[in-house]
Design a protein around this motif. Structure first.
Motif, PDB file in Angstrom:
ATOM      1  N   MET A 187     -81.771 -48.940  13.071  1.00 23.44           N
ATOM      2  CA  MET A 187     -83.032 -48.221  12.933  1.00 23.44           C
ATOM      3  C   MET A 187     -84.165 -49.188  12.612  1.00 23.44           C
ATOM      4  SD  MET A 187     -84.083 -45.237  10.192  1.00 23.44           S
ATOM      5  CE  MET A 187     -84.235 -46.387   8.823  1.00 23.44           C
ATOM      6  N   ASP A 188     -83.853 -50.201  11.813  1.00 22.93           N
ATOM      7  CA  ASP A 188     -84.814 -51.259  11.514  1.00 22.93           C
ATOM      8  C   ASP A 188     -84.504 -52.414  12.448  1.00 22.93           C
ATOM      9  OD1 ASP A 188     -86.047 -53.613  10.422  1.00 22.93           O
ATOM     10  OD2 ASP A 188     -86.324 -52.535   8.545  1.00 22.93           O
ATOM     11  N   ARG A 189     -85.294 -52.568  13.501  1.00 20.03           N
ATOM     12  CA  ARG A 189     -84.980 -53.565  14.528  1.00 20.03           C
ATOM     13  C   ARG A 189     -84.994 -54.986  13.973  1.00 20.03           C
ATOM     14  NH1 ARG A 189     -84.339 -54.251  19.780  1.00 20.03           N
ATOM     15  NH2 ARG A 189     -84.879 -56.295  20.626  1.00 20.03           N
ATOM     16  N   ALA A 190     -85.978 -55.306  13.164  1.00 23.39           N
ATOM     17  CA  ALA A 190     -86.121 -56.681  12.667  1.00 23.39           C
ATOM     18  C   ALA A 190     -84.929 -57.100  11.812  1.00 23.39           C
ATOM     19  CB  ALA A 190     -87.421 -56.821  11.887  1.00 23.39           C
ATOM     20  N   VAL A 191     -84.583 -56.265  10.829  1.00 20.81           N
ATOM     21  CA  VAL A 191     -83.502 -56.605   9.907  1.00 20.81           C
ATOM     22  C   VAL A 191     -82.142 -56.197  10.458  1.00 20.81           C
ATOM     23  CG1 VAL A 191     -82.614 -56.280   7.557  1.00 20.81           C
ATOM     24  CG2 VAL A 191     -85.082 -56.362   7.957  1.00 20.81           C
ATOM     25  N   GLY A 192     -82.076 -55.013  11.064  1.00 23.84           N
ATOM     26  CA  GLY A 192     -80.796 -54.472  11.522  1.00 23.84           C
ATOM     27  C   GLY A 192     -80.295 -55.057  12.824  1.00 23.84           C
ATOM     28  N   ILE A 193     -81.191 -55.621  13.635  1.00 29.21           N
ATOM     29  CA  ILE A 193     -80.774 -56.202  14.916  1.00 29.21           C
ATOM     30  C   ILE A 193     -81.067 -57.701  14.967  1.00 29.21           C
ATOM     31  CG2 ILE A 193     -81.097 -56.166  17.419  1.00 29.21           C
ATOM     32  CD1 ILE A 193     -81.745 -53.208  17.234  1.00 29.21           C
ATOM     33  N   GLU A 194     -82.351 -58.072  14.851  1.00 28.99           N
ATOM     34  CA  GLU A 194     -82.741 -59.468  15.075  1.00 28.99           C
ATOM     35  C   GLU A 194     -82.118 -60.409  14.043  1.00 28.99           C
ATOM     36  OE1 GLU A 194     -86.992 -59.493  15.123  1.00 28.99           O
ATOM     37  OE2 GLU A 194     -87.116 -58.034  16.760  1.00 28.99           O
ATOM     38  N   ARG A 195     -82.217 -60.063  12.778  1.00 27.79           N
ATOM     39  CA  ARG A 195     -81.687 -60.942  11.727  1.00 27.79           C
ATOM     40  C   ARG A 195     -80.171 -61.055  11.823  1.00 27.79           C
ATOM     41  NH1 ARG A 195     -84.015 -59.742   5.838  1.00 27.79           N
ATOM     42  NH2 ARG A 195     -85.892 -59.805   7.125  1.00 27.79           N
ATOM     43  N   LYS A 196     -79.511 -59.922  12.024  1.00 26.27           N
ATOM     44  CA  LYS A 196     -78.047 -59.919  12.130  1.00 26.27           C
ATOM     45  C   LYS A 196     -77.582 -60.685  13.360  1.00 26.27           C
ATOM     46  CE  LYS A 196     -75.946 -56.185  13.534  1.00 26.27           C
ATOM     47  NZ  LYS A 196     -75.382 -54.808  13.556  1.00 26.27           N
ATOM     48  N   GLN A 197     -78.221 -60.443  14.504  1.00 25.80           N
ATOM     49  CA  GLN A 197     -77.777 -61.092  15.731  1.00 25.80           C
ATOM     50  C   GLN A 197     -78.019 -62.593  15.689  1.00 25.80           C
ATOM     51  OE1 GLN A 197     -76.073 -59.238  18.067  1.00 25.80           O
ATOM     52  NE2 GLN A 197     -75.481 -61.321  18.676  1.00 25.80           N
ATOM     53  N   GLY A 198     -79.143 -62.996  15.069  1.00 26.05           N
ATOM     54  CA  GLY A 198     -79.387 -64.430  14.913  1.00 26.05           C
ATOM     55  C   GLY A 198     -78.285 -65.096  14.118  1.00 26.05           C
ATOM     56  N   PHE A 199     -77.842 -64.430  13.041  1.00 26.34           N
ATOM     57  CA  PHE A 199     -76.747 -64.971  12.234  1.00 26.34           C
ATOM     58  C   PHE A 199     -75.463 -65.071  13.061  1.00 26.34           C
ATOM     59  CE2 PHE A 199     -72.873 -64.231   9.877  1.00 26.34           C
ATOM     60  CZ  PHE A 199     -72.895 -65.302   8.994  1.00 26.34           C
ATOM     61  N   ILE A 200     -75.103 -63.989  13.728  1.00 29.56           N
ATOM     62  CA  ILE A 200     -73.846 -63.965  14.493  1.00 29.56           C
ATOM     63  C   ILE A 200     -73.842 -65.039  15.571  1.00 29.56           C
ATOM     64  CG2 ILE A 200     -72.465 -62.590  16.102  1.00 29.56           C
ATOM     65  CD1 ILE A 200     -73.306 -60.106  14.488  1.00 29.56           C
ATOM     66  N   ASP A 201     -74.947 -65.163  16.302  1.00 26.21           N
ATOM     67  CA  ASP A 201     -75.009 -66.146  17.396  1.00 26.21           C
ATOM     68  C   ASP A 201     -74.808 -67.565  16.877  1.00 26.21           C
ATOM     69  OD1 ASP A 201     -75.465 -64.089  19.150  1.00 26.21           O
ATOM     70  OD2 ASP A 201     -77.622 -64.450  19.349  1.00 26.21           O
ATOM     71  N   ALA A 202     -75.480 -67.916  15.784  1.00 27.25           N
ATOM     72  CA  ALA A 202     -75.374 -69.277  15.259  1.00 27.25           C
ATOM     73  C   ALA A 202     -74.025 -69.520  14.594  1.00 27.25           C
ATOM     74  CB  ALA A 202     -76.503 -69.544  14.263  1.00 27.25           C
ATOM     75  N   PHE A 203     -73.495 -68.512  13.909  1.00 31.27           N
ATOM     76  CA  PHE A 203     -72.210 -68.673  13.220  1.00 31.27           C
ATOM     77  C   PHE A 203     -71.069 -68.855  14.216  1.00 31.27           C
ATOM     78  CE2 PHE A 203     -68.401 -66.639  11.270  1.00 31.27           C
ATOM     79  CZ  PHE A 203     -68.188 -67.576  10.273  1.00 31.27           C
ATOM     80  N   MET A 204     -71.121 -68.167  15.335  1.00 31.10           N
ATOM     81  CA  MET A 204     -70.018 -68.195  16.297  1.00 31.10           C
ATOM     82  C   MET A 204     -70.159 -69.300  17.333  1.00 31.10           C
ATOM     83  SD  MET A 204     -69.211 -64.124  16.762  1.00 31.10           S
ATOM     84  CE  MET A 204     -67.513 -64.439  17.220  1.00 31.10           C
ATOM     85  N   GLU A 205     -71.275 -70.009  17.335  1.00 33.65           N
ATOM     86  CA  GLU A 205     -71.506 -71.062  18.313  1.00 33.65           C
ATOM     87  C   GLU A 205     -70.489 -72.201  18.136  1.00 33.65           C
ATOM     88  OE1 GLU A 205     -75.211 -73.901  19.802  1.00 33.65           O
ATOM     89  OE2 GLU A 205     -75.536 -72.330  18.323  1.00 33.65           O
TER      90      GLU A 205
END
Length: 339
Positions: A187-205
């Motif tokens: 529901m909160d795009r910035a925190v619920g999508i962008e922040r989370k996805q940025g973390f996942i992408d960098a952590f799994m790289e």
């Protein structure tokens, strides 16, 4: 009676600051001594009647509508400090409405403020929907969003995806393989999508063993604390929380369960709240300058009111703060000494 006097002229004659004169004119608090000085200068110059006559002629209310998702938030306080730092010296006052984390109420608040004749609106938004865009088409006053972005509106926000990537790379480099990301819904795009996805992408790289589980919490300390057992059920070596407030709730739960942080489970957050320094252990975080966000948002709105252009921004400075709540992991999963 000279109509050419400015607020700065009055301030100089009364030997006070320009912002003090603005507070006086807008019925804000100042000391009795300063009030008497300004009142005497205004009486001598006739400035006050001219000042308010000019307002009526220009059809300006000198009111700025401000819509907030909630009031019990560290970020909101910092944001308002920044907004007020810009608005007050220019003689503007904020009219605050709260949406209580409800998008429809946020839209209703926008409409209400427009009907009250404000000169412009700042919206610390939960998410920009079609309903927002449809309503704004009928507006003849400027609106600036903060916290969220959309190509159809003016906005100022931090780089949530970039913040997530900073934390993701750090936790990966610390040798963690299994992480729970504790955060809010989409529901909160910035925190619920962008922040989370940025973390996942960098952590799994380049990290084939990486695994990220998600546990939904609210923004509050209490909701994060209540999610503690669900987080532990995944048996992670680290918990990355979408905000420092969530991180503090998780820390409290782990302490009560007598789980050592960071020796058994590491915890990190986002925001850079001052309370994170005095928590035990002190919370590792990506810090955001919410006061700067408020200042740039307010200045952008005033530029639009003055007929100037405003450049939207989504790359305000971030700073990574490494504290005591995260430690490294050996390849076999045994904790390293804290670094």
């Amino acid at each position: 009676m000279d109509s050419k006097y400015t607020i700065q002229d009055i301030a100089d004659m009364a030997k006070v600051s320009k912002s003090t004169v603005s507070r006086y004119l807008n019925q804000g608090y100042i000391s009795q001594e300063k009030m008497d000085k300004i009142k005497q200068v205004i009486k001598e110059t006739g400035f006050q009647s001219n000042f308010f006559a000019k307002r009526l002629k220009m059809k300006q209310s000198k009111l700025i509508g401000i819509i907030l998702p909630r009031m019990d938030s560290v970020t909101v306080g910092k944001l308002l400090e920044g907004v007020n730092r810009i608005l007050e010296p220019e003689g503007y006052q904020g009219l605050i409405l709260v949406s209580d984390l409800k998008k429809q109420k946020e839209i209703c608040n926008i409409s209400n403020l427009q009907q009250q004749g404000v000169d412009g609106i700042i919206i610390d938004s939960l998410g920009i929907t079609r309903g927002h865009l449809q309503l704004l088409k009928s507006f003849d006053i400027p609106v600036v969003f903060t916290g969220q972005q959309h190509t159809a509106v003016h906005y100022v926000k931090i780089d949530d995806e970039g913040a997530g990537r900073i934390m993701g790379a750090y936790v990966r480099q610390k040798g963690h393989h299994h992480v729970v990301f504790a955060g809010v819904t989409n529901m909160d795009r910035a925190v619920g999508i962008e922040r989370k996805q940025g973390f996942i992408d960098a952590f799994m790289e380049n990290h084939p063993k990486a695994k990220v589980d998600f546990v939904k919490t609210g923004f509050s300390f209490e909701s994060a604390y209540a999610s503690g057992s669900e987080i532990l059920a995944f048996k992670p070596t680290a918990v990355v929380c979408a905000t420092d407030n969530i991180g503090l709730g998780v820390l409290r739960y782990l302490h009560e369960q007598k789980i050592k942080v960071p020796q058994e489970i590491s915890v990190a957050g986002f925001g850079g709240y001052a309370v994170g320094v005095v928590s035990y252990p002190a919370l590792t975080t990506v810090a955001f300058d919410y006061e700067l966000v408020g200042m740039k948002t307010a200045q952008g709105l005033l530029d639009l009111i003055a007929g100037k252009k405003m450049e939207s921004q989504s790359n305000l400075p971030l700073s990574f703060i490494e504290r005591e709540s995260v430690c490294g992991r050996q390849r076999d999963g045994v904790d390293k000494d804290r670094i």
